[in-house]
Design an enzyme around this catalytic site. Structure first.
Site, short mmCIF file in Angstrom:
data_model
loop_
_atom_site.label_atom_id
_atom_site.label_comp_id
_atom_site.label_asym_id
_atom_site.label_seq_id
_atom_site.Cartn_x
_atom_site.Cartn_y
_atom_site.Cartn_z
N HIS A 141 38.63 13.15 24.92
CA HIS A 141 38.85 14.43 25.61
C HIS A 141 37.59 15.29 25.64
O HIS A 141 37.51 16.22 26.44
CB HIS A 141 40.02 15.19 24.96
CG HIS A 141 39.72 15.85 23.66
ND1 HIS A 141 40.08 15.30 22.44
CD2 HIS A 141 39.09 17.01 23.36
CE1 HIS A 141 39.69 16.12 21.47
NE2 HIS A 141 39.10 17.15 22.00
N GLY A 160 35.11 22.59 19.47
CA GLY A 160 33.71 22.17 19.32
C GLY A 160 33.52 21.20 18.18
O GLY A 160 32.55 20.46 18.14
N ASN A 161 34.45 21.21 17.21
CA ASN A 161 34.42 20.22 16.13
C ASN A 161 34.86 18.84 16.61
O ASN A 161 34.56 17.83 15.95
CB ASN A 161 35.34 20.63 14.98
CG ASN A 161 34.66 21.56 13.99
OD1 ASN A 161 34.98 22.73 13.94
ND2 ASN A 161 33.73 21.03 13.22
N SER A 162 35.62 18.80 17.67
CA SER A 162 36.18 17.53 18.15
C SER A 162 35.09 16.48 18.34
O SER A 162 34.09 16.74 18.99
CB SER A 162 36.92 17.74 19.47
OG SER A 162 38.11 18.46 19.27
N GLY A 182 54.19 -10.22 24.80
CA GLY A 182 55.18 -10.92 25.63
C GLY A 182 56.61 -10.82 25.14
O GLY A 182 57.31 -11.84 25.10
N ASP A 227 42.16 8.45 22.11
CA ASP A 227 41.29 9.63 22.14
C ASP A 227 39.93 9.31 21.54
O ASP A 227 39.37 10.10 20.78
CB ASP A 227 41.94 10.81 21.42
CG ASP A 227 41.22 12.13 21.76
OD1 ASP A 227 40.63 12.21 22.84
OD2 ASP A 227 41.26 13.05 20.92
#
Length: 494
Positions: free
Chosen positions: A138, A242-244, A298, A168
């Site tokens: 993200h 901003g830490n992401s 499957g 992510d």
């Protein structure tokens, strides 16, 4: 002993002692050395010797300081730009006057596409010395430009190598003419509740911010929009916007997770990170293929009813029933049989069919996956070697799942009348009573996109189908005549 001479306001020796020629410190020290020897010398040495600052600071240098110092050079700031289009639908108040239109057309012309740039910040961590960086999907989603800033403020243009929206995670690459500092990789499978952890990132653009906390819980599930993420590490270390994408470290400075999200609704001290063990499983796929090849086993499933559980002698309530295994599939080759009840996948409990698919999305096509089953009164565990979805089965699977048969071979040359460059692929048959039939899809319609992927050829169609077999929904862009429209079809994976 010493005497104080008040008239002269100074210390002096007793009268019976022979006075020294002066009262300088040199004279006093000389006298003391003669009288008291080495002990006095050591006292004076220790009192006056200037200790180095490094020795004093070492008393404050604990494990956190050391871990941050060693890891910080591998933590990067990620800055992205995204070009966004917005349709302006206002009617011009100038009645198409040429003079005013010249200056104000961009703001008032009906249907005008206005573009602007959206900027965002995130973090990342260098995990390979050639410049490979791990971050969140993200953080770089739909970015038209990605820049990476190192701790020494060097700036590089970064290339998106691969990404997995389901996990992510994303891998970036920068081209530096030297080996770059990397972080040590830890083991997130051996974490302990209460263990101290360190988060480093760039919250609100404040570079290399350090926060500490403990591991609050493990194997947390998190819903973000329509996506459900499993097996998160929960921590009370502050994780802000901003830490992401930044690293979560243990006390030894080893990378144990990728900081990913904050719990909203006014909560504080609740952050989440993707375990590094999960990231390691997919990194090779992201670098080699640019995406994760999802695990295909499957299996066709059926909801486990209380009546069926009683009939099979199963004492529990949770689990899913195996309706069928596809011929030649990993499930068949691994020994899974019809009427088996799947209870767990590795350490994750399977309660419902959506649980099964959500858990399976955490694995890749080259992994051996432990399945815990109930069969004829016994609990057994089988290792199923997952494979890639077989592209040769894409048409059959698509028809069985949605009731749509497409035109095989070259794509239609019918020119689309919607805003897309796709040639599309034609629908030649829609099965009565199918999902597609009930939603009004008809023969002759063109499929221009599947889940935002343009369909320009039959191989494009096959690849897109291989990406939906674990999805909960599928998004189509359909063209009928001169009109185009989007249609979302819910999937109940069989």
């Amino acid at each position: 002993m010493w005497f104080f001479d008040a008239s002269h306001k100074k210390f002096s020796f007793p009268p019976e002692k022979k006075p020294y020629e002066d009262n300088t410190l040199k004279s006093l020290l000389s006298h003391l050395m003669k009288k008291n020897g080495m002990s006095i010398f050591l006292f004076v040495f220790l009192f006056f010797y200037p200790f180095p600052a490094t020795q004093a600071s070492s008393l404050r240098e604990d494990a956190v300081v050391k871990a941050v110092r060693e890891t910080s050079p591998a933590v990067v700031n990620i800055s992205t730009e995204q070009v966004v289009e917005r349709r302006v639908s206002h009617v011009s108040p100038f009645f198409n006057d040429p003079y005013f239109d010249k200056f104000f057309k961009d703001f008032f012309e009906p249907g005008y596409e206005k573009k602007y740039t959206r900027k965002s910040l995130g973090s990342g961590v260098i995990f390979e010395k050639r410049g490979y960086i791990l971050t969140n999907w993200h953080v770089v989603e739909k970015a038209s430009q990605i820049k990476v800033i190192l701790i020494n403020e060097e700036i590089f243009n970064a290339k998106l190598i691969g990404s997995s929206p389901e996990l992510d995670l994303a891998v970036l690459k920068i081209e530096a003419q030297r080996n770059l500092p990397t972080t040590k990789i830890g083991d997130s499978d051996r974490l302990m509740i209460g263990e101290k952890v360190i988060a480093i990132g760039n919250p609100f653009g404040l570079s290399h911010t350090v926060t500490t906390g403990v591991i609050s819980a493990q194997r947390r599930s998190l819903r973000v929009g329509e996506n459900v993420y499993l097996d998160f590490i929960q921590t009370d270390a502050s994780i802000n916007p901003g830490n992401s994408g930044g690293p979560l470290l243990n006390i030894d400075g080893e990378l144990i997770g990728i900081n990913s999200a904050i719990y909203g609704e006014g909560a504080q001290g609740i952050g989440f990170a993707i375990p590094i063990s999960k990231a390691k499983r997919v990194v090779d796929d992201l670098i080699t293929y640019g995406e994760v090849n999802p695990a295909w086993v499957g299996i066709k499933l059926q909801t486990l009813s209380p009546e069926m559980a009683h009939y099979l002698g199963y004492p529990g309530e949770d689990g899913v029933l195996v309706k069928e295994t596809e011929p030649g599939s990993p499930a068949e080759k691994g020994g899974i049989e019809k009427t088996d009840i799947i209870i767990k996948i590795e350490n994750e409990h399977v309660k419902t069919k959506p649980d099964f698919w959500a858990i399976l999305r955490q694995y890749t096509s080259n992994e051996s996956i432990p399945f815990t089953l109930f069969r004829k009164g016994a609990i057994i565990t089988l290792a199923i070697k997952a494979e890639k979805f077989p592209l040769a089965r894409a048409e059959e699977y698509f028809f069985n799942l949605l009731g749509i048969q497409i035109q095989k071979g070259e794509p239609t040359q019918t020119k689309p009348t919607v805003n897309t460059e796709s040639k599309g692929i034609a629908i030649v048959k829609v099965r009565d009573g199918s999902r597609a039939y009930n939603l009004g899809i008809k023969p002759g319609d063109l499929i221009l996109q599947i889940n935002e992927t343009s369909i320009n050829s039959f191989p494009d169609f096959q690849k897109s189908v291989a990406g939906i077999f674990q999805k909960d929904t599928v998004l189509f862009l359909i063209q009928r005549g001169f009109h185009g429209y989007y249609l979302t079809i819910p999937l109940e994976n069989e």
